[in-house]
Design a protein around this motif. Structure first.
Motif, PDB file in Angstrom:
ATOM      1  N   THR A 203     -14.310  -0.419  -6.404  1.00 15.02           N
ATOM      2  CA  THR A 203     -12.912   0.008  -6.361  1.00 15.02           C
ATOM      3  C   THR A 203     -11.987  -1.161  -6.674  1.00 15.02           C
ATOM      4  O   THR A 203     -11.969  -2.165  -5.962  1.00 15.02           O
ATOM      5  N   PRO A 204     -11.177  -1.063  -7.721  1.00 18.66           N
ATOM      6  CA  PRO A 204     -10.338  -2.186  -8.130  1.00 18.66           C
ATOM      7  C   PRO A 204      -8.989  -2.221  -7.416  1.00 18.66           C
ATOM      8  O   PRO A 204      -8.574  -1.237  -6.781  1.00 18.66           O
ATOM      9  N   GLU A 205      -8.304  -3.340  -7.550  1.00 18.14           N
ATOM     10  CA  GLU A 205      -6.986  -3.535  -6.948  1.00 18.14           C
ATOM     11  C   GLU A 205      -5.968  -2.537  -7.480  1.00 18.14           C
ATOM     12  O   GLU A 205      -4.980  -2.214  -6.796  1.00 18.14           O
ATOM     13  N   SER A 206      -6.195  -2.021  -8.683  1.00 21.32           N
ATOM     14  CA  SER A 206      -5.241  -1.089  -9.296  1.00 21.32           C
ATOM     15  C   SER A 206      -5.080   0.203  -8.495  1.00 21.32           C
ATOM     16  O   SER A 206      -4.130   0.957  -8.713  1.00 21.32           O
ATOM     17  N   PHE A 207      -6.005   0.466  -7.553  1.00 22.89           N
ATOM     18  CA  PHE A 207      -5.872   1.653  -6.724  1.00 22.89           C
ATOM     19  C   PHE A 207      -4.715   1.528  -5.731  1.00 22.89           C
ATOM     20  O   PHE A 207      -4.225   2.540  -5.222  1.00 22.89           O
ATOM     21  N   LEU A 208      -4.298   0.313  -5.413  1.00 21.83           N
ATOM     22  CA  LEU A 208      -3.194   0.123  -4.473  1.00 21.83           C
ATOM     23  C   LEU A 208      -1.912   0.685  -5.071  1.00 21.83           C
ATOM     24  O   LEU A 208      -1.515   0.315  -6.180  1.00 21.83           O
ATOM     25  N   GLU A 209      -1.286   1.583  -4.349  1.00 29.38           N
ATOM     26  CA  GLU A 209      -0.033   2.212  -4.785  1.00 29.38           C
ATOM     27  C   GLU A 209      -0.146   2.817  -6.183  1.00 29.38           C
ATOM     28  O   GLU A 209       0.764   2.720  -7.000  1.00 29.38           O
ATOM     29  N   SER A 210      -1.274   3.447  -6.464  1.00 31.55           N
ATOM     30  CA  SER A 210      -1.421   4.084  -7.769  1.00 31.55           C
ATOM     31  C   SER A 210      -0.448   5.253  -7.883  1.00 31.55           C
ATOM     32  O   SER A 210       0.069   5.765  -6.886  1.00 31.55           O
ATOM     33  N   ALA A 211      -0.216   5.689  -9.100  1.00 34.78           N
ATOM     34  CA  ALA A 211       0.738   6.775  -9.341  1.00 34.78           C
ATOM     35  C   ALA A 211       0.316   8.045  -8.617  1.00 34.78           C
ATOM     36  O   ALA A 211       1.151   8.758  -8.044  1.00 34.78           O
TER      37      ALA A 211
ATOM     38  N   VAL B 149       0.842  -1.194   0.000  1.00 36.75           N
ATOM     39  CA  VAL B 149       0.000   0.000   0.000  1.00 36.75           C
ATOM     40  C   VAL B 149       0.875   1.241   0.000  1.00 36.75           C
ATOM     41  O   VAL B 149       2.093   1.177   0.213  1.00 36.75           O
ATOM     42  N   THR B 150       0.248   2.388  -0.215  1.00 37.68           N
ATOM     43  CA  THR B 150       0.950   3.668  -0.144  1.00 37.68           C
ATOM     44  C   THR B 150       1.091   4.090   1.316  1.00 37.68           C
ATOM     45  O   THR B 150       0.101   4.091   2.057  1.00 37.68           O
TER      46      THR B 150
ATOM     47  N   MET C 298      -5.251  12.789   1.230  1.00 38.29           N
ATOM     48  CA  MET C 298      -4.550  11.594   1.695  1.00 38.29           C
ATOM     49  C   MET C 298      -5.538  10.581   2.267  1.00 38.29           C
ATOM     50  O   MET C 298      -5.455   9.370   1.999  1.00 38.29           O
ATOM     51  N   ALA C 299      -6.502  11.057   3.061  1.00 36.52           N
ATOM     52  CA  ALA C 299      -7.499  10.161   3.635  1.00 36.52           C
ATOM     53  C   ALA C 299      -8.401   9.575   2.558  1.00 36.52           C
ATOM     54  O   ALA C 299      -8.791   8.401   2.620  1.00 36.52           O
ATOM     55  N   THR C 300      -8.737  10.386   1.557  1.00 32.23           N
ATOM     56  CA  THR C 300      -9.541   9.892   0.431  1.00 32.23           C
ATOM     57  C   THR C 300      -8.818   8.765  -0.284  1.00 32.23           C
ATOM     58  O   THR C 300      -9.402   7.700  -0.571  1.00 32.23           O
ATOM     59  N   TYR C 301      -7.551   8.981  -0.583  1.00 36.50           N
ATOM     60  CA  TYR C 301      -6.759   7.957  -1.271  1.00 36.50           C
ATOM     61  C   TYR C 301      -6.603   6.705  -0.398  1.00 36.50           C
ATOM     62  O   TYR C 301      -6.644   5.572  -0.900  1.00 36.50           O
TER      63      TYR C 301
ATOM     64  N   HIS D  77      -1.444   8.283  -5.851  1.00 39.43           N
ATOM     65  CA  HIS D  77      -1.256   8.115  -4.411  1.00 39.43           C
ATOM     66  C   HIS D  77       0.210   8.280  -4.029  1.00 39.43           C
ATOM     67  O   HIS D  77       0.537   8.960  -3.047  1.00 39.43           O
ATOM     68  N   LYS D  78       1.086   7.674  -4.794  1.00 35.70           N
ATOM     69  CA  LYS D  78       2.519   7.798  -4.494  1.00 35.70           C
ATOM     70  C   LYS D  78       2.995   9.238  -4.664  1.00 35.70           C
ATOM     71  O   LYS D  78       3.817   9.721  -3.877  1.00 35.70           O
TER      72      LYS D  78
END
Length: 864
Positions: A350-358, A83-84, A104-107, A360-361
């Motif tokens: 919400t898909p798995e692609s949200f994890l550590e998305s560009a 995760v981010t 940040m909380a939204t992400y 968010h980083k």
């Protein structure tokens, strides 16, 4: 084909009918009606089971298992997925940026939803740390810098804490009119901020003035204005009653005055404390009944609330009272969309692609940059030139990937330490030399040796590893294999081997070590939770009862050619898991020799301070200056000052990059080191942010959310919860660096203060801010109020705005000031307006004579 279609339609109709055979499954009904119907169908035993944090499934009604325990302090924590990880909470507070923390909380909620959806798809529903109820934010007031958990808060000021906390809650819970994206939880209610070693037995009794004006405002704001879904009651007692059973806190204030209708969870094990530590109740039955009577709906700990069934049968509490709590809990789950088709709940997509998305980083990096506070920059030592040919990077945090992640953290795919950030910034154009030089509190380092070829087991190189699905190494191992080394880190719930997960497991690592020379070698065992180390069946290290990070060493006298049987036994309970066995020789650092080695550098960067390895929640750490997760001294450890003195003698520019989760007293450094940068625990991209500031690609703009005192003598007794002489609001001494302080590579001036001509419920305050330097930059504009009244703070923050100004640019900033901002709360929590003249100060830090004279602050007054 037509027949197949009708057959499928009939099957779908039967399925839909089965899914809506009870009213609680009917999505056209209100949540209240559905919850009432569901709870009416439960047995007493089923109701009580739903009040444990690990609520079991109810198969006959199609109710899935659910664990309420999850964390999202600065990104989703303790999850088995990458995760981010954002900067630690205290660092986010230093941004003074509500928009950043809300985003940040939204992400983080997006990533939490992705984890929840992924976990459900993988059949992991009901596991800990994959749910949508997050026990965050920590909005306790950081009243004393010795508290190890202060890093989890938004600092020492009630206004800043409440404002940042409310922004976090709104971002996390989302803006859907029907469904919560995630459920936030304000903790630890209330009057809770250490000491850690005695938190289960302490009784705190602050004055009602301090209660209402310092300890409760942030909770009040989150409950009455941000509509936080949950509240966590604290371990300690308040005015002789455990917080989770407090008449004043739980019934009078939270439920009656503030009309809180959400759920309350205990802190983990807090209900056990009623009868085991506070001794206010005779047994589990009476403790559980009283906690529920006071509105504590969930017990974290899954133990004492099991006695509620008997408590009802014995007449100590009614089943109707149990129903109240169970309905609150199911209401939250319904609001999270857990009982509705995913097509109805937008967050369920919400898909798995949200994890550590560009995105968010990138935001994690942005907040790391925003949080960095430039404390000193004598003779424009910073920024350093990128054309530098040789730079030396030293210190215990220079390459410490643990420190940048803080505590209550997740695990990202990539972590950038300060050393790596500097290397990335300079590339191949400069020589970057690194030495650790010192530990946090001593100058004797274990020089690790590569002795992997000396470990073998039955003809194979490495260790025999046996893994067990219990903490006690009992029964047959569920997995065996040969490991090349004992170097392991896991997040809770992560796969250890095969199907074994990192939760309540144990392991045994065995090998034969062949000595290649006569002499000695030191083994270092570093592990979370419990461990034992045996050599030839003799136990030489035992920390089986440990429950937090800690490394220990043992020196073995060796004979050349002799074989020694080494066995490491380890168990993991909850949270992160780690076990490391290393070996080498201890050597004391020669500061004079080190200074001579680095004196040809163009610049020296020392990355020191402290670490979440030393400060945090109820830790068994006893290094000099630290105890049980807290600090016994706020002074920078002496060994670091001594090294900095030696480095100063080189005559080269020395930059001190401080990592910390709390205030550090460093009077010698403040006087003698030319540049000091406070980088906190900056998250996964901390090193990139540090390098951006050091080399001028980002103009520092963070501000201190806590007072940096000069020495321990400035602090009252740690256990004293009176606010007298505490924090910038009441401290009568001279701080080393004050709350709200922070430098920039440019300069700002203020003028044209406009105050309201008459008093009204909401008033406008305006001021013009100009960037008078030669760089673009961000300023944090701060508004303080000083009124005359008994016990009134010297000054109090009542507004702040972060703004960007190009060099030479000026803007007018407006603040909405209310009559509440010009008031104090009485002993009943009622606002009473100041009388007489109230001073209004607006500037880039707290007002004083110097900032007013230099036009960095403007002042005026309102006559009440």
């Amino acid at each position: 084909m037509r027949k197949m279609f009708f057959a499928f339609a009939l099957l779908l109709a039967k399925f839909s009918l089965a899914q809506t055979q009870y009213p609680f499954q009917n999505t056209s009904l209100s949540f209240e009606a559905r919850v009432n119907d569901l709870v009416s169908r439960l047995t007493l035993e089923e109701k009580v089971a739903q009040m444990l944090n690990a609520a079991p499934a109810i198969p006959r009604l199609g109710i899935p298992a659910y664990d309420w325990w999850n964390e999202v302090l600065h990104g989703v924590a303790r999850t088995p997925y990458h995760v981010t990880v954002y900067p630690q909470a205290i660092a986010m507070a230093a941004t003074f940026d509500t928009a950043s923390i809300k985003l940040m909380a939204t992400y983080s909620a997006d990533e939490g939803r992705a984890i929840f959806n992924k976990s459900n798809g993988e059949g992991k529903a009901g596991q800990r740390y994959v749910g949508l109820t997050y026990w965050t934010p920590n909005i306790n007031i950081f009243r004393d810098p010795r508290w190890g958990r202060g890093q989890e808060t938004y600092g020492e000021d009630p206004f800043l804490t409440g404002t940042m906390g409310a922004a976090f809650v709104r971002g996390l819970q989302g803006d859907d009119p029907k469904y919560l994206k995630a459920a936030a939880c304000a903790k630890h209610y209330a009057v809770h901020s250490g000491p850690e070693p005695t938190r289960h037995v302490d009784n705190v009794s602050p004055s009602d003035y301090d209660l209402w004006n310092t300890y409760l405002p942030a909770f009040r704001q989150l409950v009455t204005k941000a509509n936080v879904a949950g509240v966590m009651c604290a371990y300690n007692a308040f005015k002789t009653q455990p917080c989770c059973g407090s008449d004043q806190l739980m019934i009078d204030i939270l439920r009656n005055q503030w009309k809180f209708s959400g759920y309350v969870t205990s802190d983990c094990g807090a209900i056990d404390d009623f009868f085991e530590r506070h001794k206010t109740h005779p047994d589990a039955e009476s403790s559980a009944a009283d906690a529920v009577f006071h509105g504590t709906d969930v017990e974290c700990g899954n133990r004492t609330y099991k006695a509620l069934v008997q408590a009802v049968k014995d007449g100590k509490i009614s089943e109707k009272q149990i129903d109240v709590s169970v309905k609150r809990l199911f209401t939250i789950r319904f609001r999270l969309g857990m009982f509705d088709p995913s097509s109805m709940v937008k967050y369920a997509q919400t898909p798995e692609s949200f994890l550590e998305s560009a995105e968010h980083k990138a935001h994690s990096l942005k907040m790391a940059r925003q949080s960095i506070v430039l404390l000193k920059n004598e003779n424009s030592t910073l920024p350093l030139k990128k054309t530098i040919k040789k730079i030396v990077v030293l210190g215990p945090n220079a390459d410490n990937a643990i420190a940048v992640l803080g505590n209550y953290n997740g695990t990202p795919s990539t972590i950038v330490t300060a050393l790596q950030g500097i290397k990335d910034k300079l590339g191949s154009g400069a020589q970057v030399v690194y030495e650790k030089a010192v530990n946090f509190t001593n100058d004797t380092l274990l020089q690790y040796a590569n002795i992997s070829n000396q470990y073998s087991w039955q003809g194979q190189k490495g260790f025999s590893a046996e893994y067990f699905n219990n903490r006690e190494l009992k029964g047959e191992p569920v997995a065996k294999r040969i490991e090349p080394s004992v170097e392991h880190d896991w997040q809770e719930g992560q796969i250890v081997v095969d199907t074994l997960k990192a939760l309540n497991f144990s392991a045994r690592y065995s090998t034969d070590f062949t000595a290649t020379e006569t002499g000695d070698i030191t083994f270092e065992l570093d592990a979370d939770d419990g461990y034992r180390f045996l050599i030839d069946s003799k136990e030489v290290l035992n920390a089986w009862t440990r429950n937090r990070w800690g490394a220990r060493t043992y020196k073995l006298n060796t004979e050349k050619g002799k074989v020694y049987r080494l066995v490491v036994e380890y168990y993991q309970a909850e949270g992160k898991a780690a076990v490391h066995l290393r070996a080498g020789q201890f050597a004391k650092t020669d500061f004079t020799a080190l200074a001579n080695r680095v004196k040809d550098a163009d610049a020296i960067v020392f990355v020191g301070g402290i670490s979440p390895q030393l400060e945090g929640e109820e830790m068994r750490v006893d290094y000099p200056g630290f105890n049980g997760g807290d600090r016994t001294s706020i002074m920078l450890p002496t060994v670091q000052t001594e090294l900095l003195k030696a480095l100063k003698q080189t005559g080269k520019p020395v930059v001190f990059v401080l990592m910390t989760g709390s205030a550090v007293a460093m009077p010698w450094e403040a006087e003698n080191v030319p540049a000091i940068v406070n980088a906190w625990y900056g998250g996964q991209s901390a090193g990139t942010a540090i390098a951006d500031v050091l080399f001028g690609d980002y103009n520092p703009s963070g501000r201190l959310p806590v007072t940096f005192y000069k020495s321990d003598s400035d602090l009252p007794d740690f256990k004293d919860y009176s606010m007298n002489n505490r924090t910038y609001r009441y401290f009568k001494g001279q701080a080393l660096y004050g709350f709200g302080y922070g430098l920039s590579y440019t300069s700002f001036q203020y003028d044209n203060l406009k105050l309201p001509a008459k008093i009204s419920k909401t008033m406008n305050v305006g001021v013009r801010v100009a960037n008078t330097g030669n760089r673009d930059g961000e300023e944090v504009v701060q508004l303080y109020v000083s009124g005359q009244a008994k016990n009134a703070p010297l000054r109090a923050l009542k507004g702040f705005q972060r703004m960007f100004l190009k060099k030479g640019e000026s803007k007018t900033v407006s603040f909405a000031l209310t009559t509440d901002d010009l008031s104090l709360l009485d002993d009943k929590g009622k606002a009473k307006l100041f009388s007489g003249r109230v001073i209004i100060s607006v500037g880039g830090s707290q007002p004083d004579a110097a900032t007013v004279k230099s036009k960095k602050t403007v002042q005026g007054f309102i006559q009440l």
